[in-house]
Design a protein around this motif. Structure first.
Motif, mmCIF file in Angstrom:
data_model
loop_
_atom_site.group_PDB
_atom_site.id
_atom_site.type_symbol
_atom_site.label_atom_id
_atom_site.label_comp_id
_atom_site.label_asym_id
_atom_site.label_seq_id
_atom_site.Cartn_x
_atom_site.Cartn_y
_atom_site.Cartn_z
ATOM 1 N N HIS A 225 0.890 -1.174 0.000
ATOM 2 C CA HIS A 225 0.000 0.000 0.000
ATOM 3 C C HIS A 225 0.917 1.209 0.000
ATOM 4 O O HIS A 225 1.680 1.404 0.943
ATOM 5 N N THR B 114 2.270 5.054 0.315
ATOM 6 C CA THR B 114 1.970 6.194 1.192
ATOM 7 C C THR B 114 2.040 7.463 0.341
ATOM 8 O O THR B 114 2.719 7.490 -0.698
ATOM 9 N N PRO B 115 1.360 8.542 0.777
ATOM 10 C CA PRO B 115 1.458 9.805 0.034
ATOM 11 C C PRO B 115 2.914 10.255 -0.139
ATOM 12 O O PRO B 115 3.289 10.771 -1.191
ATOM 13 N N GLU C 158 -2.649 10.953 -7.032
ATOM 14 C CA GLU C 158 -2.359 10.437 -5.686
ATOM 15 C C GLU C 158 -3.554 9.649 -5.135
ATOM 16 O O GLU C 158 -3.391 8.540 -4.619
ATOM 17 N N GLU C 159 -4.737 10.196 -5.309
ATOM 18 C CA GLU C 159 -5.940 9.509 -4.812
ATOM 19 C C GLU C 159 -6.082 8.136 -5.475
ATOM 20 O O GLU C 159 -6.358 7.128 -4.816
ATOM 21 N N LEU D 87 -3.658 5.558 -4.206
ATOM 22 C CA LEU D 87 -3.893 5.146 -2.812
ATOM 23 C C LEU D 87 -5.152 4.294 -2.677
ATOM 24 O O LEU D 87 -5.498 3.850 -1.591
ATOM 25 N N GLU D 88 -5.828 4.038 -3.800
ATOM 26 C CA GLU D 88 -7.117 3.333 -3.758
ATOM 27 C C GLU D 88 -7.023 1.908 -3.237
ATOM 28 O O GLU D 88 -7.999 1.357 -2.741
#
Ligand code: ADP
Length: 142
Positions: free
Chosen positions: A41, A43-44, A64-65, A68-69
């Motif tokens: 997963h 990270t930003p 970015e969104e 991160l899904e």
């Protein structure tokens, strides 16, 4: 031509639609070797490093969104001319422009809103590959 390494990400849309195996199969068919592989997963902070050239673009928040899904699969692959070869196998950024037979052409989705959902990332140069491998596999010894 010397052997080189590249960084590939199966993006969250590629994982969610079941194309991890397709990406690996295409690497294996071309006899590229897989030197590192993990499900992660993002990270930003990792994404801001990975997409350092894009962070000031108006569409970066969408990228970015999207990234991160859900989980993504990070891969280090190596072989002769793997960077350029795999970029060709990936196809252009927008799946609508990507030919059938390329990963994005076969599995990408027509772009409507938000980030372009295009299944995979692959490094675009030896310098990018080196930089990106460090982000996702800090302990990797190439
Ligand atoms: P590539 O991944 O083909 O090397 P870029 O490095 O230019 O392309 O862009 C990184 C990622 O950001 C793209 O793969 C895509 O997911 C997204 N992206 C690029 N351009 C746009 C855009 N104009 N609008 C939305 N998302 C974009």
């Amino acid at each position: 031509m010397p052997t080189e390494s590249t960084l590939i990400l199966v993006k969250p849309d590629g994982v969610a639609t079941g194309h991890i195996g397709d990406v690996i199969t295409r690497l294996e068919r071309r006899r590229f070797s897989i030197d590192a592989l993990k499900v992660v997963h993002a990270t930003p902070a990792e994404l801001r490093q990975h997409y350092a050239q894009l962070v000031d673009k108006p569409y970066y928040p969408d990228v970015e969104e999207f990234m991160l899904e859900g989980p993504l699969v990070a891969i280090v692959a190596s072989g002769v001319d793997v960077i350029e070869s795999f970029r060709k196998m990936t196809g252009p950024t927008n799946p609508q422009d990507a030919l059938p037979g390329t990963i994005r052409g076969d599995f990408g989705r027509a772009w409507d809103l938000g980030a372009i959902r295009n299944v995979v990332h692959s490094s675009d140069s030896p310098a990018s590959a080196k930089r990106e491998i460090k982000i996702w596999f800090p302990d990797f010894k190439g």
